[in-house]
Scaffold this active site. Structure first.
Site, short mmCIF file in Angstrom:
data_model
loop_
_atom_site.label_atom_id
_atom_site.label_comp_id
_atom_site.label_asym_id
_atom_site.label_seq_id
_atom_site.Cartn_x
_atom_site.Cartn_y
_atom_site.Cartn_z
N HIS A 1 1.66 2.83 4.54
CA HIS A 1 1.89 1.85 3.47
C HIS A 1 0.54 1.58 2.82
O HIS A 1 -0.41 1.17 3.49
CB HIS A 1 2.50 0.57 4.03
CG HIS A 1 3.85 0.77 4.64
ND1 HIS A 1 4.20 0.27 5.87
CD2 HIS A 1 4.93 1.45 4.19
CE1 HIS A 1 5.45 0.61 6.14
NE2 HIS A 1 5.92 1.34 5.14
N GLU B 1 0.47 -2.51 14.90
CA GLU B 1 0.31 -3.51 13.84
C GLU B 1 -0.97 -4.30 14.09
O GLU B 1 -1.13 -4.94 15.13
CB GLU B 1 1.51 -4.45 13.80
CG GLU B 1 2.83 -3.76 13.53
CD GLU B 1 2.99 -3.34 12.07
OE1 GLU B 1 2.27 -3.89 11.21
OE2 GLU B 1 3.85 -2.48 11.80
#
EC number: 3.5.1.96
Length: 342
Positions: A63, A219
């Site tokens: 992303h 993450e």
């Protein structure tokens, strides 16, 4: 020293889209070789490769707006080039979507991290990229022992999170949840790990499913523009990452880690879809059994367990895509060196 491979750096050269990236090679005084394979692709071959050598993919930028991991990789590769980090494992550094990053965007046409299965879809910018990335992974992993393959695909969360750092272990049939992998997370002070319960279409799932890699989606903090990430908060993870590629993890102490199992995957199946909770709800916010989470058309969405927590909530995803994961804490143990739960 003058860096003969990059005008600025690994990251910032990749973002200059109107300038070609030419393959290049640099041999370090240690005997290690650094090979520029293409835009955002750099291989580091240690001076000595044995049957015990790990083959590690370190990827970021699936992303384009998740920039903290890109900055970490940029710093580490710079230290490899100036020879303050002596790499002992075979590594591939990947910046996966420079075009989206250059546009300060998550993606151009569609979510790249949903395109690593065999489902046939219409062509898009991200479909083209996924094909290239799959080919690169295959080339890197072929002809090396399956047990030595690792892939850490690094991201940053869209929203605030009760756990500043956490990882998702994809569900595959191969043994890809080793004690060594979980120990790495603990030494990097990663606060939680989610054990997925179904196949996915993510980049880390692809490496685990097709190559048996010890693979995770990791993450790291929250989305921020380049240059505005608080990398101090990721110091423990950065030290573990450096320890992994230099085979010097033994001096780092394992920190406690929370383990969750996925209890349900909520997919958006209709236009009339929404959650009852606030748009900015934190990851790992908990709900009680039977509490209404939202609706999908006329179907109500319920919490199915007490203290069931929501992760990755996004009611704006395309129809058919995951809108949230629901997870519960779970006790684990090791069987045949793999983390499991009852």
């Amino acid at each position: 020293m003058v860096d003969p491979l990059f005008r600025q750096s690994f990251l910032y050269d990749a973002l200059v889209l109107d300038r070609d990236i030419h393959p290049g090679q640099m041999q370090l005084s240690s005997g290690a070789c650094v090979n520029v394979l293409g835009r955002g692709l750099v291989e580091v071959v240690p001076p000595r490769v044995t049957e015990e050598t790990k083959h590690i993919i370190l990827s970021a930028g699936i992303h384009g707006d998740e920039t903290a991991p890109m900055e970490l990789l940029d710093l580490i590769l710079a230290d490899i080039l100036n020879e303050t980090v002596a790499v002992k494992e075979h590594c591939l550094f990947m910046l996966c979507h420079p075009e989206a990053t250059a546009q300060h965007s998550r993606y151009i046409d569609e979510n790249l991290n949903r395109l690593f299965n065999k489902e046939q879809k219409e062509q898009s910018k991200e479909m083209q990229i996924s094909q290239v990335l799959k080919s690169v992974v295959q080339g890197f992993f072929e002809s090396v022992p399956e047990s030595n393959r690792w892939h850490l695909d690094m991201h940053s969360s869209i929203r605030q999170s009760h756990h500043y750092t956490f990882a998702v272990s994809p569900k595959v049939k191969k043994p890809t949840r080793s004690r060594e992998l979980i120990s790495f997370l603990q030494k990097g002070a990663v606060e939680a790990v989610l054990l997925a319960n179904a196949p996915a279409s993510t980049f880390s799932w692809f490496s685990a499913e097709h190559f048996g890699a010890q693979a995770l989606t990791v993450e790291l903090g929250r989305v921020a523009p380049l240059g505005q990430n608080d990398l101090i908060k990721l110091t423990s993870f950065e030290l573990a990452l450096r320890g992994l590629i230099t085979a010097e993890l033994s001096h780092l102490e394992e920190q406690p880690i929370e383990t969750y199992r996925v209890t349900q995957t909520i997919k958006r199946m209709s236009e009339d879809f929404g959650f009852n909770f606030a748009q900015d709800v934190e990851n790992f916010t908990t709900f009680e059994h039977g509490q209404v989470l939202g609706h999908d058309g006329e179907k109500l969405l319920f919490a199915k367990s007490d203290d069931e927590a929501v992760v990755f909530a996004n009611d704006k995803v395309a129809i058919g895509q995951r809108a949230a994961l629901m997870v519960c804490k779970v006790e684990t143990r090791y069987e045949e060196d793999q983390i499991v739960y009852d």
